[in-house]
Design a protein around this motif. Structure first.
Motif, PDB file in Angstrom:
ATOM      1  N   TRP A   1      61.428 -30.967  27.501  1.00  0.00           N
ATOM      2  CA  TRP A   1      61.637 -32.306  28.071  1.00  0.00           C
ATOM      3  C   TRP A   1      60.389 -33.170  27.923  1.00  0.00           C
ATOM      4  CZ3 TRP A   1      65.818 -34.999  29.064  1.00  0.00           C
ATOM      5  CH2 TRP A   1      67.027 -34.319  29.241  1.00  0.00           C
TER       6      TRP A   1
ATOM      7  N   ARG B   1      55.388 -56.104  27.238  1.00  0.00           N
ATOM      8  CA  ARG B   1      55.826 -57.308  26.525  1.00  0.00           C
ATOM      9  C   ARG B   1      56.783 -58.125  27.390  1.00  0.00           C
ATOM     10  NH1 ARG B   1      58.999 -56.859  21.490  1.00  0.00           N
ATOM     11  NH2 ARG B   1      59.248 -54.649  21.950  1.00  0.00           N
ATOM     12  N   VAL B   2      57.637 -57.384  28.124  1.00  0.00           N
ATOM     13  CA  VAL B   2      58.622 -58.051  28.978  1.00  0.00           C
ATOM     14  C   VAL B   2      57.917 -58.858  30.072  1.00  0.00           C
ATOM     15  CG1 VAL B   2      60.486 -57.626  30.642  1.00  0.00           C
ATOM     16  CG2 VAL B   2      60.401 -56.327  28.518  1.00  0.00           C
TER      17      VAL B   2
ATOM     18  N   PRO C   1      56.884 -39.388  24.822  1.00  0.00           N
ATOM     19  CA  PRO C   1      56.957 -40.521  23.881  1.00  0.00           C
ATOM     20  C   PRO C   1      57.896 -41.627  24.371  1.00  0.00           C
ATOM     21  CG  PRO C   1      57.236 -38.449  22.705  1.00  0.00           C
ATOM     22  CD  PRO C   1      57.271 -38.118  24.165  1.00  0.00           C
ATOM     23  N   LEU C   2      59.020 -41.211  24.981  1.00  0.00           N
ATOM     24  CA  LEU C   2      59.979 -42.215  25.460  1.00  0.00           C
ATOM     25  C   LEU C   2      59.355 -43.055  26.579  1.00  0.00           C
ATOM     26  CD1 LEU C   2      62.844 -43.263  25.096  1.00  0.00           C
ATOM     27  CD2 LEU C   2      63.641 -41.584  26.732  1.00  0.00           C
TER      28      LEU C   2
ATOM     29  N   TYR D   1      56.207 -43.635  27.002  1.00  0.00           N
ATOM     30  CA  TYR D   1      55.216 -44.505  26.355  1.00  0.00           C
ATOM     31  C   TYR D   1      55.898 -45.743  25.760  1.00  0.00           C
ATOM     32  CZ  TYR D   1      52.403 -46.189  22.417  1.00  0.00           C
ATOM     33  OH  TYR D   1      51.753 -46.997  21.516  1.00  0.00           O
ATOM     34  N   GLY D   2      57.016 -45.514  25.070  1.00  0.00           N
ATOM     35  CA  GLY D   2      57.749 -46.624  24.452  1.00  0.00           C
ATOM     36  C   GLY D   2      58.258 -47.616  25.486  1.00  0.00           C
ATOM     37  N   VAL D   3      58.791 -47.093  26.582  1.00  0.00           N
ATOM     38  CA  VAL D   3      59.296 -47.965  27.652  1.00  0.00           C
ATOM     39  C   VAL D   3      58.138 -48.755  28.261  1.00  0.00           C
ATOM     40  CG1 VAL D   3      60.362 -47.992  29.947  1.00  0.00           C
ATOM     41  CG2 VAL D   3      61.312 -46.536  28.160  1.00  0.00           C
TER      42      VAL D   3
ATOM     43  N   GLU E   1      55.219 -49.593  26.886  1.00  0.00           N
ATOM     44  CA  GLU E   1      54.751 -50.608  25.931  1.00  0.00           C
ATOM     45  C   GLU E   1      55.701 -51.812  25.899  1.00  0.00           C
ATOM     46  OE1 GLU E   1      52.111 -50.973  23.843  1.00  0.00           O
ATOM     47  OE2 GLU E   1      51.117 -49.235  24.711  1.00  0.00           O
ATOM     48  N   THR E   2      57.000 -51.506  25.984  1.00  0.00           N
ATOM     49  CA  THR E   2      57.986 -52.598  25.950  1.00  0.00           C
ATOM     50  C   THR E   2      57.904 -53.428  27.226  1.00  0.00           C
ATOM     51  OG1 THR E   2      59.397 -51.127  24.668  1.00  0.00           O
ATOM     52  CG2 THR E   2      60.422 -53.107  25.532  1.00  0.00           C
ATOM     53  N   LEU E   3      57.730 -52.745  28.354  1.00  0.00           N
ATOM     54  CA  LEU E   3      57.651 -53.473  29.627  1.00  0.00           C
ATOM     55  C   LEU E   3      56.443 -54.403  29.680  1.00  0.00           C
ATOM     56  CD1 LEU E   3      58.810 -50.787  32.237  1.00  0.00           C
ATOM     57  CD2 LEU E   3      60.028 -52.843  31.518  1.00  0.00           C
TER      58      LEU E   3
ATOM     59  N   LEU F   1      58.235 -33.025  25.451  1.00  0.00           N
ATOM     60  CA  LEU F   1      58.125 -33.434  24.047  1.00  0.00           C
ATOM     61  C   LEU F   1      58.920 -34.703  23.751  1.00  0.00           C
ATOM     62  CD1 LEU F   1      58.174 -30.085  22.034  1.00  0.00           C
ATOM     63  CD2 LEU F   1      56.465 -31.890  21.868  1.00  0.00           C
ATOM     64  N   VAL F   2      60.036 -34.866  24.441  1.00  0.00           N
ATOM     65  CA  VAL F   2      60.817 -36.094  24.221  1.00  0.00           C
ATOM     66  C   VAL F   2      60.556 -37.137  25.311  1.00  0.00           C
ATOM     67  CG1 VAL F   2      62.654 -35.016  22.880  1.00  0.00           C
ATOM     68  CG2 VAL F   2      62.844 -35.058  25.355  1.00  0.00           C
TER      69      VAL F   2
END
Lengths: 464, 42
Positions: free
Chosen positions: B19, B36-37, B25-26, B28-30, B32-34, B21-22
């Motif tokens: 869990w 920007r939001v 990264p997920l 981190y992606g959320v 980084e996007t937030l 491993l996935v």
């Protein structure tokens, strides 16, 4: 390579089924990169001296190949099991990046079409459907939750790939600090090489972690008779070949097509759309480029979270009802967006967020809907055939929006009223989808598979 | 014949690693996007 065979992946007693979702996520998070191509689009335009459309074709080929390979290879995936499918997908996806990088380094755009578009697109299609059937068999009690978790990864993959790719491009390009910097072609080539290696490793982790349940396995406390009692849910099985002959398959196809077309209409135009909606009479917009970028980010979160939340909710409400929400409430929200969206940025953003969550939810709920209607026998193959709706919508959605906007004026001179014809057309599409979904009924018994004489690998999970 | 299996984890460590491993990264992606939001509400 017998170690990839389905028979070698049967879970031993006591295997924890919660190891399966991360295996599925590992694949979907990687192939979700397909939605992060905008990061290097301008760099490729400059590198090849090509138009935006010519570079955009790379993505279009990949999505068309996704639909075609999912439809054609679905039966193969169901027969050979998830490990072989994930392994194959990983090889195609990584090879796509490698061939693509060769095309970039040698200035041959056609090689990028062939690599990322055709070869990578095949990896996308096989990878997308590879864990679906297995997840449904591991989670007969919560199929929507299980497939929602995996398909959420496809939405989440872009969220990871986008910032990581930007950071790598900066690292690989010595001129990255320059004003108005556009990444060099060489740095994009190196990015492709890096992604090939990283994605191959991640997808192999998924391939070697996933296992299929033993024949007759069911989760503790699960009572299949309760599933049978729910309306529309069958414990019979329909083959992929027979499924496409049923009215139900095509009604769900139409519902998915309408839902995806409407969602793509907003997604494709997200950044310019918010600026146009709040354009002032003097031509300036209340929404800056940074606000537009934030809006695109918020839609990505809505797309991803909708995949999980709505699909999981469908386990409680039922698939037909949740699709009624996607299409019926979606049509209402689209109407409000078209007619009153420009009155308030908060209203506009909230409406778009919910609409995009419905778009994602439609994707993630589809496999469980198919399971309900056609059983688990060849649900992966049927899902693969259903994804042609996605390919068709990927062409229709942007075509509809762009055709209407082209007729309204030039980019930069559009306003909220310019979008009304396109948005109201989407409302009409959603109403068609709503009616199609409403007409879905249980599949006739003549399409069901006979109960005796099935080969072992094709035995449905719920029987034993 | 159906065999009911308990969903108890035989190897919690394996589950945590899988869990992570996935999930990392997920997340981190959320994140980084937030960031920007945030411009949307700033």
């Amino acid at each position: 390579m017998g170690w990839l065979d389905r028979e070698r992946t049967i879970a031993p007693p006591g295997f924890n089924r919660w190891l399966v979702p991360p295996a599925a996520l590992a694949v979907h998070l990687c192939i979700g990169q397909a939605y992060a191509t905008s990061v290097y689009k301008t760099a490729l335009v400059k590198h090849f001296g090509a138009s935006l459309t010519e570079v955009g074709v790379i993505f279009s080929i990949a999505i068309v190949m996704l639909g075609l390979s999912a439809a054609i290879m679905g039966t193969w995936v169901d027969k050979n099991g998830p490990r072989k499918a994930m392994f194959t997908s990983a090889v195609f996806w990584a090879s796509g990046f490698l061939i693509g990088s060769l095309g970039i380094f040698s200035h041959q755009l056609w090689l990028v079409y062939l690599g990322y578009g055709v070869v990578g697109g095949i990896g996308l299609g096989i990878g997308y459907i590879s864990p679906v059937s297995t997840l449904i068999k591991w989670f007969p009690d919560r199929p929507g939750l299980a497939t929602g978790m995996a398909i959420m990864g496809f939405g989440g993959g872009a969220l990871i790939a986008s910032p990581v790719s930007t950071a790598l491009l900066k690292m690989y390009d010595p001129n990255s600090g320059a004003k108005g910097w556009v990444a060099s072609g060489e740095s994009v080539g190196k990015l492709f090489l890096t992604l090939a290696v990283v994605y191959l490793a991640y997808m192999m982790f998924g391939a070697f972690t996933i296992k299929v349940p033993a024949e007759g396995w069911k989760p503790a406390g699960f009572d299949p008779t309760k599933v049978r009692a729910a309306s529309l849910v069958t414990t019979e099985n329909v083959s992929a070949r027979n499924a496409v002959k049923t009215r139900q398959f095509w009604l769900v196809w139409i519902a998915l097509f309408c839902n995806v077309t409407a969602g793509i209409g907003i997604l494709e135009q997200a950044a310019p759309m918010i600026q146009d909606f709040f354009r002032q009479p003097d031509g300036t917009s209340l929404a800056s480029a940074a606000v537009a970028a934030g809006f695109v980010g918020l839609l990505s979160i809505g797309n991803m979270s909708g995949r999980f939340a709505w699909s999981a909710t469908s386990d409680v409400t039922g698939r037909k009802r949740i699709y009624m929400v996607f299409l019926g409430v979606g049509a209402l929200l689209y109407t409000v967006l078209a007619l009153a969206g420009s009155t308030s940025t908060v209203l506009y953003v909230a409406l778009a967020f919910v609409i995009i969550s419905f778009y994602g939810g439609g994707f993630a709920t589809a496999p469980a809907y198919l399971r309900d209607l056609f059983g688990t026998f060849q649900v992966g193959a049927i899902h693969g055939r259903l994804l042609t709706a996605w390919s068709a919508a990927g062409v229709a959605g942007p075509l509809i929006v762009n055709a209407f906007l082209d007729a309204q004026g030039k980019p930069g001179a559009l306003n909220a009223a310019s979008y009304q014809p396109a948005l109201l057309t989407m409302v009409g599409l959603l109403v068609i989808g709503f009616v199609a979904n409403l007409l879905v009924s249980p599949v006739e018994a003549r399409f069901h598979e006979p109960h005796a004489g099935r080969v072992r690998s094709e035995e449905p999970a719920l029987e034993g | 014949m159906s065999t009911a299996q308990s969903p108890v984890a035989p190897s919690t460590g394996k589950l945590v690693i899988a869990w992570a491993l996935v999930g990392v990264p997920l997340a981190y992606g959320v994140y980084e996007t937030l960031t920007r939001v945030a411009a949307l509400f700033g």
